[in-house]
Design a protein around this motif. Structure first.
Motif, PDB file in Angstrom:
ATOM      1  N   PHE A   1       0.829  -1.205   0.000  1.00 54.99           N
ATOM      2  CA  PHE A   1       0.000   0.000   0.000  1.00 54.99           C
ATOM      3  C   PHE A   1       0.864   1.255   0.000  1.00 54.99           C
ATOM      4  O   PHE A   1       0.372   2.355  -0.188  1.00 54.99           O
ATOM      5  CB  PHE A   1      -1.000   0.011   1.173  1.00 54.99           C
ATOM      6  CG  PHE A   1      -0.376   0.107   2.538  1.00 54.99           C
ATOM      7  CD1 PHE A   1      -0.074   1.339   3.087  1.00 54.99           C
ATOM      8  CD2 PHE A   1      -0.120  -1.032   3.280  1.00 54.99           C
ATOM      9  CE1 PHE A   1       0.486   1.433   4.354  1.00 54.99           C
ATOM     10  CE2 PHE A   1       0.432  -0.949   4.548  1.00 54.99           C
ATOM     11  CZ  PHE A   1       0.741   0.292   5.085  1.00 54.99           C
ATOM     12  N   PHE A   2       2.179   1.099   0.194  1.00 54.19           N
ATOM     13  CA  PHE A   2       3.105   2.221   0.098  1.00 54.19           C
ATOM     14  C   PHE A   2       4.438   1.698  -0.421  1.00 54.19           C
ATOM     15  O   PHE A   2       4.906   0.643  -0.009  1.00 54.19           O
ATOM     16  CB  PHE A   2       3.324   2.880   1.473  1.00 54.19           C
ATOM     17  CG  PHE A   2       4.371   3.970   1.439  1.00 54.19           C
ATOM     18  CD1 PHE A   2       4.047   5.236   1.000  1.00 54.19           C
ATOM     19  CD2 PHE A   2       5.677   3.705   1.807  1.00 54.19           C
ATOM     20  CE1 PHE A   2       5.011   6.228   0.932  1.00 54.19           C
ATOM     21  CE2 PHE A   2       6.647   4.697   1.754  1.00 54.19           C
ATOM     22  CZ  PHE A   2       6.317   5.964   1.316  1.00 54.19           C
ATOM     23  N   GLY A   3       5.035   2.437  -1.329  1.00 49.95           N
ATOM     24  CA  GLY A   3       6.353   2.089  -1.848  1.00 49.95           C
ATOM     25  C   GLY A   3       7.130   3.340  -2.170  1.00 49.95           C
ATOM     26  O   GLY A   3       6.607   4.275  -2.781  1.00 49.95           O
ATOM     27  N   THR A   4       8.394   3.384  -1.750  1.00 50.42           N
ATOM     28  CA  THR A   4       9.195   4.590  -1.977  1.00 50.42           C
ATOM     29  C   THR A   4       9.551   4.770  -3.447  1.00 50.42           C
ATOM     30  O   THR A   4       9.949   5.858  -3.849  1.00 50.42           O
ATOM     31  CB  THR A   4      10.492   4.553  -1.139  1.00 50.42           C
ATOM     32  OG1 THR A   4      11.230   3.382  -1.457  1.00 50.42           O
ATOM     33  CG2 THR A   4      10.182   4.595   0.335  1.00 50.42           C
ATOM     34  N   ASP A   5       9.384   3.741  -4.255  1.00 58.82           N
ATOM     35  CA  ASP A   5       9.670   3.886  -5.676  1.00 58.82           C
ATOM     36  C   ASP A   5       8.650   4.787  -6.367  1.00 58.82           C
ATOM     37  O   ASP A   5       8.960   5.432  -7.361  1.00 58.82           O
ATOM     38  CB  ASP A   5       9.740   2.528  -6.367  1.00 58.82           C
ATOM     39  CG  ASP A   5       8.485   1.707  -6.199  1.00 58.82           C
ATOM     40  OD1 ASP A   5       7.692   1.985  -5.276  1.00 58.82           O
ATOM     41  OD2 ASP A   5       8.285   0.766  -6.993  1.00 58.82           O
ATOM     42  N   GLU A   6       7.420   4.872  -5.837  1.00 57.43           N
ATOM     43  CA  GLU A   6       6.371   5.680  -6.461  1.00 57.43           C
ATOM     44  C   GLU A   6       5.790   6.752  -5.544  1.00 57.43           C
ATOM     45  O   GLU A   6       5.295   7.765  -6.017  1.00 57.43           O
ATOM     46  CB  GLU A   6       5.219   4.781  -6.923  1.00 57.43           C
ATOM     47  CG  GLU A   6       5.604   3.819  -8.020  1.00 57.43           C
ATOM     48  CD  GLU A   6       4.443   2.931  -8.425  1.00 57.43           C
ATOM     49  OE1 GLU A   6       3.363   3.008  -7.807  1.00 57.43           O
ATOM     50  OE2 GLU A   6       4.620   2.142  -9.366  1.00 57.43           O
ATOM     51  N   ASP A   7       5.825   6.528  -4.212  1.00 60.54           N
ATOM     52  CA  ASP A   7       5.091   7.382  -3.289  1.00 60.54           C
ATOM     53  C   ASP A   7       5.944   8.375  -2.501  1.00 60.54           C
ATOM     54  O   ASP A   7       5.434   9.054  -1.625  1.00 60.54           O
ATOM     55  CB  ASP A   7       4.309   6.511  -2.292  1.00 60.54           C
ATOM     56  CG  ASP A   7       3.341   5.574  -2.997  1.00 60.54           C
ATOM     57  OD1 ASP A   7       2.696   6.024  -3.956  1.00 60.54           O
ATOM     58  OD2 ASP A   7       3.240   4.410  -2.590  1.00 60.54           O
ATOM     59  N   GLY A   8       7.239   8.449  -2.766  1.00 57.77           N
ATOM     60  CA  GLY A   8       8.095   9.352  -2.002  1.00 57.77           C
ATOM     61  C   GLY A   8       8.844   8.598  -0.916  1.00 57.77           C
ATOM     62  O   GLY A   8       8.674   7.397  -0.736  1.00 57.77           O
ATOM     63  N   MET A   9       9.669   9.312  -0.174  1.00 51.68           N
ATOM     64  CA  MET A   9      10.555   8.664   0.792  1.00 51.68           C
ATOM     65  C   MET A   9       9.977   8.591   2.198  1.00 51.68           C
ATOM     66  O   MET A   9      10.604   8.033   3.090  1.00 51.68           O
ATOM     67  CB  MET A   9      11.907   9.385   0.828  1.00 51.68           C
ATOM     68  CG  MET A   9      12.636   9.324  -0.522  1.00 51.68           C
ATOM     69  SD  MET A   9      12.830   7.663  -1.180  1.00 51.68           S
ATOM     70  CE  MET A   9      14.333   7.183  -0.375  1.00 51.68           C
ATOM     71  N   SER A  10       8.785   9.167   2.433  1.00 50.72           N
ATOM     72  CA  SER A  10       8.179   9.048   3.765  1.00 50.72           C
ATOM     73  C   SER A  10       6.670   8.857   3.648  1.00 50.72           C
ATOM     74  O   SER A  10       6.053   9.232   2.662  1.00 50.72           O
ATOM     75  CB  SER A  10       8.510  10.268   4.626  1.00 50.72           C
ATOM     76  OG  SER A  10       7.917  11.421   4.093  1.00 50.72           O
ATOM     77  N   PHE A  11       6.127   8.245   4.693  1.00 50.09           N
ATOM     78  CA  PHE A  11       4.707   7.911   4.745  1.00 50.09           C
ATOM     79  C   PHE A  11       4.196   8.302   6.122  1.00 50.09           C
ATOM     80  O   PHE A  11       4.739   7.871   7.138  1.00 50.09           O
ATOM     81  CB  PHE A  11       4.540   6.399   4.517  1.00 50.09           C
ATOM     82  CG  PHE A  11       3.145   5.887   4.696  1.00 50.09           C
ATOM     83  CD1 PHE A  11       2.135   6.274   3.846  1.00 50.09           C
ATOM     84  CD2 PHE A  11       2.847   4.995   5.716  1.00 50.09           C
ATOM     85  CE1 PHE A  11       0.841   5.791   4.004  1.00 50.09           C
ATOM     86  CE2 PHE A  11       1.568   4.503   5.884  1.00 50.09           C
ATOM     87  CZ  PHE A  11       0.561   4.904   5.027  1.00 50.09           C
TER      88      PHE A  11
END
Length: 168
Positions: free
Chosen positions: A95-105
């Motif tokens: 549901f979150f990946g740094t490859d597409e969603d940025g470096m922080s969640f």
């Protein structure tokens, strides 16, 4: 006789659903991966590691509804990433990946779950080396304060009915 078969059927169905929910909580590991079970931190937790292909660490993090947290990933490599999975969901999509969603969640947890944090080195990249160093910060945050609602104006008695709302 009929009552006994109904009880057996109900027991079998309950056992099936317990097995399915237990399977949803067990992560599928790649060969050589090591699982580390974390606890939700009271203060910022830092994890350091190396994305060794077939020999890295993955982490489980139990989260509870209402908790607010931020997870940050950092690396010097442009081929290392972090994917976060919800083990309580039947699908195996992150549901979150740094490859597409940025470096922080950053999020407020909606329901109790166990998350799988999987740092990885991209298999499709033209690699130079066997992995890359990374750092993961897990920061518990104070829940965002809810905006107080302005007090509603009290209803006043009127001789005339209210007009219907205007369509927009």
């Amino acid at each position: 006789m009929k009552d006994h078969s109904v009880k057996t059927l109900i027991a079998a169905a309950a056992l099936f659903f317990l097995t399915v929910s237990a399977m949803a909580q067990t992560p599928q590991l790649d060969p050589g991966e090591k699982l580390e079970k974390l606890q939700f931190p009271a203060v910022t937790m830092q994890l350091k590691g190396w994305t060794k292909f077939g020999n890295g660490h993955v982490y489980t993090l139990p989260v509870r509804a209402g908790q607010h947290l931020k997870i940050s990933f950092s690396t010097k490599s442009k081929f290392a990433f972090l994917a976060i999975f919800d083990l309580s969901k039947p699908d195996d999509e992150a549901f979150f990946g740094t490859d597409e969603d940025g470096m922080s969640f950053e999020t407020t947890i909606k329901e109790n779950a166990t998350w799988l944090l999987r740092p990885y080195y991209s298999k499709v990249s033209p690699r130079r080396g066997l992995g890359a160093p990374f750092r993961i910060l897990i920061e518990p945050l104070a829940a965002a304060p809810q905006q107080p609602k302005p007090p509603a104006e009290p209803e006043r008695p009127s001789l005339f009915p209210k007009a219907p709302p205007k369509p927009q």
